[in-house]
Design a protein around this motif. Structure first.
Motif, short mmCIF file in Angstrom:
data_model
loop_
_atom_site.label_atom_id
_atom_site.label_comp_id
_atom_site.label_asym_id
_atom_site.label_seq_id
_atom_site.Cartn_x
_atom_site.Cartn_y
_atom_site.Cartn_z
N SER A 197 36.61 -42.84 28.77
CA SER A 197 37.03 -41.73 29.62
C SER A 197 38.55 -41.73 29.82
O SER A 197 39.19 -40.67 29.79
N THR A 198 39.13 -42.92 29.98
CA THR A 198 40.58 -43.02 30.14
C THR A 198 41.26 -42.64 28.83
O THR A 198 42.31 -41.96 28.83
N GLN A 199 40.69 -43.05 27.71
CA GLN A 199 41.22 -42.70 26.40
C GLN A 199 41.30 -41.18 26.25
O GLN A 199 42.32 -40.64 25.79
N THR A 200 40.24 -40.49 26.65
CA THR A 200 40.21 -39.03 26.52
C THR A 200 41.33 -38.39 27.33
O THR A 200 42.01 -37.47 26.87
N ARG A 201 41.55 -38.88 28.56
CA ARG A 201 42.58 -38.29 29.42
C ARG A 201 43.99 -38.54 28.85
O ARG A 201 44.86 -37.67 28.94
N VAL A 202 44.21 -39.72 28.28
CA VAL A 202 45.52 -40.03 27.70
C VAL A 202 45.77 -39.16 26.47
O VAL A 202 46.88 -38.65 26.26
N LEU A 203 44.75 -38.97 25.64
CA LEU A 203 44.91 -38.09 24.47
C LEU A 203 45.20 -36.66 24.90
O LEU A 203 46.04 -35.98 24.29
N GLU A 204 44.53 -36.20 25.94
CA GLU A 204 44.80 -34.86 26.45
C GLU A 204 46.25 -34.75 26.94
O GLU A 204 46.91 -33.72 26.72
N LEU A 205 46.74 -35.80 27.58
CA LEU A 205 48.13 -35.81 28.05
C LEU A 205 49.10 -35.74 26.88
O LEU A 205 50.08 -34.98 26.92
N ALA A 237 54.22 -45.98 29.93
CA ALA A 237 54.79 -46.21 28.60
C ALA A 237 55.12 -44.89 27.90
O ALA A 237 56.14 -44.78 27.21
N ILE A 238 54.28 -43.88 28.10
CA ILE A 238 54.55 -42.55 27.53
C ILE A 238 55.79 -41.96 28.18
O ILE A 238 56.67 -41.39 27.50
N ALA A 239 55.91 -42.11 29.51
CA ALA A 239 57.09 -41.60 30.21
C ALA A 239 58.36 -42.26 29.68
O ALA A 239 59.38 -41.59 29.49
N ARG A 240 58.31 -43.56 29.47
CA ARG A 240 59.50 -44.26 28.95
C ARG A 240 59.85 -43.75 27.55
O ARG A 240 61.02 -43.58 27.22
N ALA A 241 58.84 -43.50 26.71
CA ALA A 241 59.11 -42.98 25.37
C ALA A 241 59.77 -41.61 25.42
O ALA A 241 60.53 -41.24 24.52
N LEU A 242 59.49 -40.83 26.48
CA LEU A 242 60.04 -39.49 26.62
C LEU A 242 61.44 -39.47 27.22
O LEU A 242 62.10 -38.42 27.23
N ALA A 243 61.91 -40.61 27.72
CA ALA A 243 63.13 -40.64 28.53
C ALA A 243 64.34 -40.05 27.81
O ALA A 243 65.18 -39.39 28.43
N PHE A 265 53.11 -48.30 22.33
CA PHE A 265 52.38 -49.40 21.70
C PHE A 265 50.97 -49.55 22.29
O PHE A 265 50.62 -48.92 23.28
N GLN A 266 50.20 -50.42 21.66
CA GLN A 266 48.78 -50.57 22.00
C GLN A 266 48.57 -51.13 23.40
O GLN A 266 47.75 -50.62 24.16
N ASP A 267 49.30 -52.18 23.75
CA ASP A 267 49.08 -52.85 25.03
C ASP A 267 50.15 -52.41 26.01
O ASP A 267 51.29 -52.88 25.94
N PRO A 268 49.82 -51.53 26.94
CA PRO A 268 50.85 -51.02 27.84
C PRO A 268 51.42 -52.07 28.78
O PRO A 268 52.55 -51.96 29.23
N TYR A 269 50.63 -53.11 29.08
CA TYR A 269 51.13 -54.11 30.02
C TYR A 269 52.20 -55.00 29.38
O TYR A 269 53.24 -55.25 29.98
N SER A 270 51.93 -55.46 28.16
CA SER A 270 52.89 -56.34 27.51
C SER A 270 54.17 -55.62 27.11
O SER A 270 55.20 -56.25 26.87
N VAL A 288 53.91 -37.17 33.26
CA VAL A 288 52.72 -37.95 32.89
C VAL A 288 51.71 -38.00 34.04
O VAL A 288 50.80 -38.82 34.05
N ARG A 289 51.89 -37.11 35.02
CA ARG A 289 50.95 -36.94 36.13
C ARG A 289 50.81 -38.20 36.99
O ARG A 289 49.70 -38.61 37.35
#
Length: 281
Positions: free
Chosen positions: A183-191, A159-165, A96-101, A136-137
């Motif tokens: 810059s963070t967006q780019t790294r997450v997309l690459e992941l 959140a990505i790791a949990r989706a992969l569980a 989801f959009q907001d990883p904290y919530s 997820v590094r």
């Protein structure tokens, strides 16, 4: 793509909500059909209120399906009971959009990651947590900490790791980078791309940003008022859009060059005036 060969097939989907006793139902998704193949990314793009998140929620079983079908691996999951759907839902997960919530602040990261895993010994679950953090590094000791101790980009990795569980076949990515800096967006997309190459997972990638969708997707569908108005390869839709609404989205895509950005803004405003005069939505 042929519906029969698709991993996921959304067929003539209609979603309606009751808007009050005296009013009839409000149709927010109107006869939408989409397909996603194994290992493929379908981008779903549109402005706020277009219905793109509702489609994702319908696939996840979080929004009511008024009519139509959501077929995963040959099974219409929109018609399953709650228990059956929970069992089948392992094949479809979400970011989801907001990883904290979306992360429980009272739980450690290890507890968050292991929560959906029903089978295996405690040692096997601990190994799975380490595998997910590595995927997820993130360092293995991250499992002992809580979500508030991480940055926004790190939380989204969790959140990505949990989706992969549960080894899903499909992940619904609902604006997964829109709350992050560039810059963070780019790294997450690459992941996400790296994970797809390694696991062959499929993505439904939902965004308002046509540029981000182009970078992530094999094909793109453009949503306006709950209907698909254009669909094609990601390069075609972003580079040579046919529908007037798609052209507006293209011109709204941010670019690094401030001169080009200003030119695009002027062109978009001129296009809006032209379309308004012609009565084009």
């Amino acid at each position: 793509m042929n519906h029969a060969s698709a991993l996921l097939s959304v067929e003539h989907l209609v979603v309606e909500y009751r808007s009050g006793r005296l009013r009839g139902p409000k149709r927010v998704i109107d006869d939408v059909s989409l397909t996603i193949g194994a290992g493929e990314t379908l981008g779903l793009v549109g402005e706020s209120g277009s219905g793109k998140t509702t489609i994702g929620r319908a696939i996840l079983g979080l929004a009511p399906v008024t009519s139509g079908r959501v077929v995963l691996d040959g099974t219409d999951i929109s018609r399953l009971g709650r228990r059956e759907r929970r069992d089948r839902a392992q094949g479809v997960q979400a970011i989801f959009q907001d990883p904290y919530s979306s992360l429980n602040p009272s739980m450690s990261i290890a507890e968050i990651l292991v929560e959906p895993i029903r089978e295996g010994t405690q040692a096997e679950k601990r190994r799975r947590v380490h595998e997910l953090l590595d995927a997820v590094r993130l360092p293995s000791d991250a499992g002992r900490r809580q979500a508030r101790e991480f940055s926004g980009g790190q939380r989204q990795r969790i959140a990505i790791a949990r989706a992969l569980a549960l080894h899903p076949r499909l992940i619904v990515c609902d604006e997964p980078t829109s709350a992050l800096d560039m810059s963070t967006q780019t790294r997450v997309l690459e992941l996400l791309r790296e994970i797809q190459q390694r696991t062959a997972v499929s993505y439904l990638f939902i965004s308002h940003d046509l540029g981000v969708v182009r970078a992530m997707s094999d094909r793109t569908a453009v949503l306006l008022g709950g209907r698909v108005v254009e669909e094609g390869t990601a390069d075609q839709v972003a580079g040579d859009p046919r529908h007037p609404y798609s052209k507006r989205l293209q011109m709204a895509t941010p670019v690094a060059d401030p001169v080009l950005q200003a030119q695009r803004r002027q062109e978009r405003q001129a296009l809006l005036r032209e379309q308004a005069a012609a009565g084009v939505a």
